[in-house]
Motif scaffolding. Structure first.
Motif, PDB file in Angstrom:
ATOM      1  N   UNK A  53       0.814  -1.205   0.000  1.00 32.37           N
ATOM      2  CA  UNK A  53       0.000   0.000   0.000  1.00 32.37           C
ATOM      3  C   UNK A  53       0.856   1.267   0.000  1.00 32.37           C
ATOM      4  N   UNK A  54       2.091   1.187   0.499  1.00 27.32           N
ATOM      5  CA  UNK A  54       2.951   2.363   0.565  1.00 27.32           C
ATOM      6  C   UNK A  54       3.555   2.603  -0.817  1.00 27.32           C
ATOM      7  N   UNK A  55       3.357   3.797  -1.364  1.00 31.42           N
ATOM      8  CA  UNK A  55       3.653   4.061  -2.772  1.00 31.42           C
ATOM      9  C   UNK A  55       5.134   3.896  -3.085  1.00 31.42           C
ATOM     10  N   UNK A 135       4.682   4.646 -20.679  1.00 27.92           N
ATOM     11  CA  UNK A 135       3.652   5.425 -19.975  1.00 27.92           C
ATOM     12  C   UNK A 135       2.948   4.566 -18.934  1.00 27.92           C
ATOM     13  N   UNK A 136       2.569   5.208 -17.825  1.00 23.66           N
ATOM     14  CA  UNK A 136       1.729   4.574 -16.797  1.00 23.66           C
ATOM     15  C   UNK A 136       0.422   5.346 -16.777  1.00 23.66           C
ATOM     16  N   UNK A 137      -0.638   4.704 -17.238  1.00 20.33           N
ATOM     17  CA  UNK A 137      -1.928   5.384 -17.344  1.00 20.33           C
ATOM     18  C   UNK A 137      -2.989   4.659 -16.526  1.00 20.33           C
ATOM     19  N   UNK A 138      -3.863   5.466 -15.938  1.00 22.07           N
ATOM     20  CA  UNK A 138      -5.048   4.897 -15.287  1.00 22.07           C
ATOM     21  C   UNK A 138      -6.263   5.579 -15.888  1.00 22.07           C
ATOM     22  N   UNK A 172      -0.458   0.854 -12.727  1.00 26.98           N
ATOM     23  CA  UNK A 172      -1.402   1.971 -12.690  1.00 26.98           C
ATOM     24  C   UNK A 172      -2.557   1.661 -11.744  1.00 26.98           C
ATOM     25  N   UNK A 173      -3.079   0.437 -11.824  1.00 25.36           N
ATOM     26  CA  UNK A 173      -4.178   0.030 -10.938  1.00 25.36           C
ATOM     27  C   UNK A 173      -3.711   0.011  -9.484  1.00 25.36           C
ATOM     28  N   UNK A 174      -2.507  -0.565  -9.257  1.00 34.55           N
ATOM     29  CA  UNK A 174      -1.971  -0.643  -7.893  1.00 34.55           C
ATOM     30  C   UNK A 174      -1.727   0.749  -7.323  1.00 34.55           C
ATOM     31  N   UNK A 175      -1.195   1.652  -8.159  1.00 34.58           N
ATOM     32  CA  UNK A 175      -0.947   3.016  -7.700  1.00 34.58           C
ATOM     33  C   UNK A 175      -2.251   3.728  -7.357  1.00 34.58           C
ATOM     34  N   UNK A 176      -3.272   3.538  -8.186  1.00 37.25           N
ATOM     35  CA  UNK A 176      -4.557   4.164  -7.898  1.00 37.25           C
ATOM     36  C   UNK A 176      -5.125   3.645  -6.585  1.00 37.25           C
ATOM     37  N   UNK A 177      -5.036   2.313  -6.378  1.00 37.05           N
ATOM     38  CA  UNK A 177      -5.517   1.744  -5.116  1.00 37.05           C
ATOM     39  C   UNK A 177      -4.743   2.298  -3.926  1.00 37.05           C
ATOM     40  N   UNK A 181      -6.185   4.488  -0.944  1.00 39.10           N
ATOM     41  CA  UNK A 181      -5.988   4.030   0.431  1.00 39.10           C
ATOM     42  C   UNK A 181      -5.361   5.139   1.275  1.00 39.10           C
ATOM     43  N   UNK A 182      -4.381   5.833   0.671  1.00 42.92           N
ATOM     44  CA  UNK A 182      -3.711   6.922   1.384  1.00 42.92           C
ATOM     45  C   UNK A 182      -4.688   8.059   1.667  1.00 42.92           C
ATOM     46  N   UNK A 183      -5.549   8.362   0.697  1.00 43.79           N
ATOM     47  CA  UNK A 183      -6.534   9.426   0.897  1.00 43.79           C
ATOM     48  C   UNK A 183      -7.517   9.057   1.998  1.00 43.79           C
TER      49      UNK A 183
END
Length: 437
Positions: A53-55, A135-138, A172-177, A181-183
């Motif tokens: 979870x930690x970016x 590119x990393x896109x979400x 991209x999916x993991x980063x969005x999650x 989670x951080x928010x």
């Protein structure tokens, strides 16, 4: 078949085809091995990305794994900074330096879903070696860039590109999650801090009200006491005007004292300082005492007061002082909003789920309330509406205190009402026969 070339005999027809087949088999075996490695890398990364979870930890893990898998000299991982619009370096591998910063990155074709580097316009500083940008896109939005640096070859193999493209989508999916989670974590922390501050403010308010109430009670009791003494003074006994004025002072003083007592009770409840003294009490005796106190007040407003309970009502375990306060508050409220009508107090026992309860109902034929007014009825300093406050007065504390005291006694207080028809307040308390709650 043999041929002579510069004195040397070279096998052409037989040996070359064998070498070619052997080389192709060796190449196929090598490519198959790399495919297996890539597949294993993808599976391992997928598992790890779902757990982290930690970016920065997530990006560091992906960067090292991918740089090793595709065998590049160095690799950097950038994420978009929403505040500045720039892409900040979050993780790197190998000889990649932190000052190899991506100065500018944007999508040339924002609606295209491909992760190929051709859709990016990227400017670097101090990178003179071959680079590949992924590119990393979400959801089609560019949120980051993977930059691979290698002096040995300018282009990656198609399979390597596929692996990187797959990883970019998963990342991209993991980063969005992770960001979500951080928010949520930050939101929970903010809410917890706000709740703590609100609680501290509420405690401070309760302490202030308690101190203020004590400070006001002392001089007020003196005023009431002196007015009672003056009524008994022989020199004033024959002065009708003085006796009337002293009576008004006494009434106003007692009214103000009741308001201060209510504020003090509320502050004690909110501060958790209410102390209960539960003991067995005879219900009939308590109700008869309440009737003796409240019947004259009801008749003063031309109301008929009725008391009803079965002869087998028995006893219960409760704090008699607080119980009496609840019932008197509710009856006083019913009397205040009823004229030329009926105020009734009833009591009965019942069993529910192997527990015994006593139910007390205070009903009136007064002005009643709408469902909207009932919804906010038990809030402190709240009454049905402003017109009710202007007409009937009061602080709006009695019902809030009564409900809180019911809860402290292990019971509940509910209300049913219809506009212009009257209201019924019901108090349900455990009889205490199966243990005081």
């Amino acid at each position: 078949m043999y041929t002579e070339h510069g004195g040397a005999i070279v096998v052409v027809g037989f040996i070359f085809p064998r070498l070619k087949v052997r080389a192709e088999r060796r190449l196929d075996h090598l490519l198959f091995g790399r495919s297996v490695d890539y597949r294993n890398t993808l599976e391992n990364l997928s598992r790890k990305m779902t757990r982290l979870q930690e970016i920065d930890t997530l990006l560091a893990m992906v960067t090292e794994s991918m740089a090793t898998a595709v065998d590049v000299e160095a690799m950097g991982m950038y994420l978009k900074n929403d505040d500045t619009g720039d892409y900040d370096l979050h993780a790197h591998f190998g000889s990649y330096e932190a000052d190899y910063t991506v100065v500018r990155a944007h999508q040339i074709e924002p609606n295209q879903e491909s992760a190929a580097e051709d859709n990016l316009a990227i400017s670097h500083t101090r990178i003179e070696k071959n680079t590949v940008n992924i590119a990393i896109r979400f959801e089609r939005e560019l949120i980051g860039v993977m930059v691979l640096v290698d002096a040995r070859h300018a282009l990656l193999q198609a399979e390597e590109r596929l692996v990187l493209s797959t990883i970019s989508h998963q990342l991209a999916v993991a980063l969005n999650n992770s960001l979500q989670f951080k928010k949520i974590q930050q939101l929970n922390e903010n809410l917890a801090q706000a709740a703590l501050e609100a609680n501290q403010a509420n405690i401070a308010k309760s302490r202030f009200l308690a101190n203020m109430s004590h400070e006001l009670r002392t001089p007020l009791n003196a005023i009431i006491g002196y007015s009672d003494m003056l009524k008994e003074d022989d020199a004033l006994a024959h002065s009708t005007a003085c006796i009337a004025d002293l009576g008004r002072i006494g009434i106003a003083g007692h009214h103000l004292l009741s308001i201060i007592d209510s504020i003090l009770d509320l502050s004690k409840i909110e501060a958790g300082k209410i102390e209960l003294d539960p003991k067995p009490v005879l219900i009939a005796e308590l109700l008869n005492e309440v009737e003796g106190t409240m019947r004259p007040l009801a008749e003063r407003r031309d109301n008929r007061f009725e008391l009803s309970y079965p002869s087998t009502i028995g006893s219960m375990v409760t704090d008699a002082v607080r119980f009496r306060q609840i019932i008197i508050n509710l009856i006083g409220n019913a009397i205040k909003f009823t004229e030329h009508g009926v105020v009734k107090l009833t009591a009965e026992r019942f069993r529910e789920k192997d527990r015994e309860f006593v139910e007390f109902a205070i009903s009136d034929t007064g002005i009643g309330m709408t469902p909207e007014q009932c919804a906010k009825l038990f809030q402190p300093f709240s009454q049905a509406d402003s017109s009710t406050t202007r007409r009937y007065g009061g602080t709006g504390l009695g019902l809030a205190i009564s409900k809180s005291l019911c809860t402290l006694l292990g019971g509940e207080l509910r209300v049913e009402s219809a506009l212009d028809q009257g209201s019924t307040f019901t108090v349900v308390l455990s009889s205490g026969a199966d243990g005081y709650v």
